[in-house]
Design a protein around this motif. Structure first.
Motif, short mmCIF file in Angstrom:
data_model
loop_
_atom_site.label_atom_id
_atom_site.label_comp_id
_atom_site.label_asym_id
_atom_site.label_seq_id
_atom_site.Cartn_x
_atom_site.Cartn_y
_atom_site.Cartn_z
N LEU A 230 0.84 -1.19 0.47
CA LEU A 230 -0.12 -0.06 -0.33
C LEU A 230 0.28 1.66 -0.07
N THR A 231 1.98 1.26 -0.27
CA THR A 231 2.64 2.15 0.19
C THR A 231 4.32 2.21 -0.48
N ASP A 232 4.61 3.15 -1.52
CA ASP A 232 6.45 3.24 -1.74
C ASP A 232 7.39 2.77 -1.57
N LYS A 233 7.11 3.44 0.53
CA LYS A 233 9.13 3.24 1.09
C LYS A 233 8.70 2.87 2.47
N PRO A 234 9.25 2.01 2.98
CA PRO A 234 8.84 1.22 4.56
C PRO A 234 8.79 2.65 5.02
N TYR A 235 7.74 2.57 6.56
CA TYR A 235 7.60 3.37 7.22
C TYR A 235 7.44 2.07 8.32
N THR A 236 8.57 2.82 9.19
CA THR A 236 8.89 2.02 10.87
C THR A 236 7.21 1.89 11.67
N ASN A 237 7.04 3.27 11.58
CA ASN A 237 5.76 3.01 12.60
C ASN A 237 4.70 3.64 11.93
N LEU A 238 3.76 3.41 11.89
CA LEU A 238 2.30 3.60 11.29
C LEU A 238 0.98 2.93 12.11
N THR A 239 -0.08 3.69 11.69
CA THR A 239 -1.63 4.20 12.58
C THR A 239 -2.11 3.28 11.24
N LEU A 240 -3.14 2.53 11.03
CA LEU A 240 -4.06 1.64 10.07
C LEU A 240 -5.39 1.84 10.60
N HIS A 241 -6.03 2.57 9.60
CA HIS A 241 -7.22 2.85 10.52
C HIS A 241 -8.97 1.73 8.94
N VAL A 242 -9.35 0.70 8.98
CA VAL A 242 -9.88 0.55 8.67
C VAL A 242 -11.22 0.63 8.65
N THR A 243 -11.80 0.72 7.48
CA THR A 243 -13.36 1.54 7.60
C THR A 243 -14.04 0.28 6.34
N ALA A 244 -15.48 0.16 6.95
CA ALA A 244 -16.17 -0.63 6.07
C ALA A 244 -17.22 0.28 4.88
N ARG A 245 -17.22 0.25 3.76
CA ARG A 245 -18.11 1.35 2.79
C ARG A 245 -19.24 0.67 3.16
N SER A 246 -19.31 -0.70 3.32
CA SER A 246 -20.46 -1.67 2.82
C SER A 246 -20.81 -3.54 4.13
N GLY A 247 -21.51 -3.27 4.08
CA GLY A 247 -20.87 -4.02 5.04
C GLY A 247 -20.03 -4.22 6.15
N ARG A 248 -19.38 -5.14 6.81
CA ARG A 248 -18.92 -5.75 8.27
C ARG A 248 -17.89 -6.45 8.02
N VAL A 249 -16.81 -5.98 8.85
CA VAL A 249 -15.62 -7.08 8.47
C VAL A 249 -14.92 -7.47 10.32
N ALA A 250 -14.56 -8.04 10.43
CA ALA A 250 -13.62 -8.12 11.38
C ALA A 250 -12.16 -7.94 11.01
N ALA A 251 -11.38 -7.61 11.71
CA ALA A 251 -9.75 -6.92 11.02
C ALA A 251 -9.04 -7.38 12.32
N ALA A 252 -7.61 -8.12 11.60
CA ALA A 252 -6.48 -7.79 12.81
C ALA A 252 -5.08 -7.79 12.24
N VAL A 253 -4.37 -7.49 12.38
CA VAL A 253 -2.87 -7.08 11.76
C VAL A 253 -2.33 -8.54 12.20
N SER A 254 -1.30 -9.21 11.69
CA SER A 254 -0.52 -10.17 12.15
C SER A 254 0.90 -9.51 11.66
N ALA A 255 1.74 -9.35 12.53
CA ALA A 255 3.20 -8.59 12.63
C ALA A 255 3.99 -9.36 13.18
#
Length: 500
Positions: A230-255
């Motif tokens: 999702l990005t052209d360069k690396p970032y050490t510290n990020l905040t990820l925001h997930v929003t559903a336009r329609s429907g609903r989901v469960a979300a989790a990040v595997s690091a």
């Protein structure tokens, strides 16, 4: 009475039964006082577990548990049903024998409240799971997914509380650094497709990317998205925001880190002016705080560590300035110094909502392992965490304000044992870290429930650890309210609405 009137009455009665839409008054008059809402057990729960991992060496254990509740049927095995199945199977049987023949087997099938049920999976091909529980098995239903990876990128102990579907999530602490492989797992429990936007925020604000817009998650499907795409360069510290336009989901990040192991990064609690991240281990060798404010205003925060003896300010890091729409990160080092603690963020002046999480490291050199502690809600009425073992389970409880007393109950094991309870007092402004109580005659794994008895709000987490050669493998799960009850207004039929 004509047919139209009968239809109106039937419709009104049905609406009142489903939504509680009836006059919440004593006699149907406009000036009568409303009756107090009742807290009743939920009748249905949904949980989703993401694909366990990308490693062929992954060994995953699932533990399901519902606390017993007299209001919901006690321990009656006939009063409810629950199951965890691969997402490809979709909802329960449609009645078509051909479809039944193709349906994958249930991975975990709890039989009754008050006793854990377990399942397992191996390798990188293990699917995501969708779970439903109803009746007595629904209130407070918890499922822990614990994966052991012995070697390679992300090796260690990876734990996650399977979560309910929603439409909005924040993940402070994500990364696209070259040594990290972070995936956001998006799982759709419903029979209609969900459309999701994934936005990254770095130290200079939003990171522009068209790839993260309009991601489609098919019905009863799960999609992992590699954040570095999702990005052209690396970032050490990020905040990820997930929003559903329609429907609903469960979300989790595997690091997963090439050298520092890996774990699941769960969603942080909703943006708030004050936050608690409970249960930093006493032997943490490095702690990193990542914070983000989604609003239009900057946030100025007081940073404190609630130790066993009281609140202290981390040396050199007593305040934190978080710019609007930008991710801030600060390394706190070995902040606990042999005394387990919890990190508290409070506004120094104006209250501005923020989200935050900690990345915690244990061990040294090549034998390091990491876990995440997101900001969490308080224990509320009751919190539940499954998959505890006879050794290696540590409970951390924090009372940021007033002193509080809680009751901790250890359930029977999935293969035997007798439940036991113990009360703890947590002094105001401190963190109490204790080995989790163990049921008498334990066989297998067990669950913990934590319930307030008196005093102020309490926040908590459970650390699960095991040795992998010289690596101190561990994972931390927070203990928010399990939302086993729902507020239902007391109501009565008022057919006068048909005349209005």
């Amino acid at each position: 009475m004509n047919r139209t009137t009968l239809s109106l009455i039937a419709a009104a009665t049905a609406l009142a039964a489903v939504t509680g839409f009836a006059a919440a008054t004593s006699g149907g008059t406009d000036d009568a006082p409303a009756k107090a809402a009742a807290q009743l057990p939920v009748e249905r729960s949904s949980l989703l577990c993401p694909t366990p991992g990308q490693s062929d060496l992954a060994e995953t254990a699932y533990t399901s548990y519902t606390p017993p509740s007299e209001e919901a049927g006690g321990t009656d095995s006939t009063a409810g049903k629950a199951q965890l199945m691969p997402v490809e199977s979709g909802p329960s049987d449609t009645g078509d024998d051909k479809d039944k023949a193709k349906k994958p087997e249930t991975v975990v099938a709890p039989k009754a409240p008050g006793k854990p049920a377990t399942g397992e999976a191996s390798g990188a091909d293990a699917p995501a799971l969708i779970g439903t529980a109803d009746g007595a098995l629904a209130p407070g239903w918890a499922v822990q997914q614990t994966t052991t990876v012995e070697a390679g990128t992300g090796r260690g102990l990876l734990g996650l509380n399977c979560s309910a579907p929603d439409t909005d999530f924040y993940f402070p602490g994500a990364s696209t650094a070259e040594e990290r492989s972070d995936y956001i797992h998006l799982t759709n429990p419903d029979s209609e497709a969900a459309v999701v936007d994934v936005q990254l925020y770095g130290p200079e604000g939003a990171i522009k990317s068209d790839v993260g817009e309009g991601i489609q998650i098919g019905p009863h499907a799960s999609v992992p998205v590699l954040l570095s795409t999702l990005t052209d360069k690396p970032y050490t510290n990020l905040t990820l925001h997930v929003t559903a336009r329609s429907g609903r989901v469960a979300a989790a990040v595997s690091a997963a880190d090439d050298k520092l192991g890996g774990d699941w990064l769960p969603a942080a609690t909703d943006p708030a002016a004050s936050l608690v991240m409970p249960g930093i281990p006493k032997d943490a060798t490095s702690v990193r705080l990542v914070a983000f404010t989604p609003g239009q205003d900057d946030a100025d925060l007081k940073v404190q560590l609630a130790t066993s003896s009281g609140k202290i300010a981390p040396a050199g890091h007593d305040t934190l300035h978080v710019k609007s729409g930008m991710t801030s990160a600060v390394d706190l080092g070995d902040v606990t110094r042999g005394d387990a603690g919890s990190l508290l963020l409070t506004p120094t002046d104006t209250s501005v909502p923020v989200v935050a999480a900690l990345r915690v490291t244990r061990g040294k050199g090549a034998d390091q392992e990491t876990a995440f502690i997101p900001a969490t809600r308080d224990i509320g009425a009751r919190a539940t965490v499954a998959d505890n073992r006879s050794k290696g389970s540590t409970l951390a409880l924090t009372a940021p304000g007033a002193t509080a007393k809680v009751k901790v109950t250890a359930s029977p094991g999935d293969e035997g044992g007798t439940a036991t309870s113990k009360e703890y007092t947590v002094k105001g402004g401190t963190t109490l870290s204790v080995p989790a109580p163990v049921p008498d005659g334990l066989k297998g794994t067990y669950a913990l429930t934590v319930e307030p008895v008196s005093g102020g709000a309490v926040y908590g987490s459970r650390m699960l650890e095991e040795k992998q050669d010289d690596v101190p493998a561990f994972t931390v799960q927070t203990l928010p309210d399990d939302r086993g009850t729902v507020s239902v207004p007391e109501s009565e039929e008022d057919l006068s609405i048909l005349q209005k």
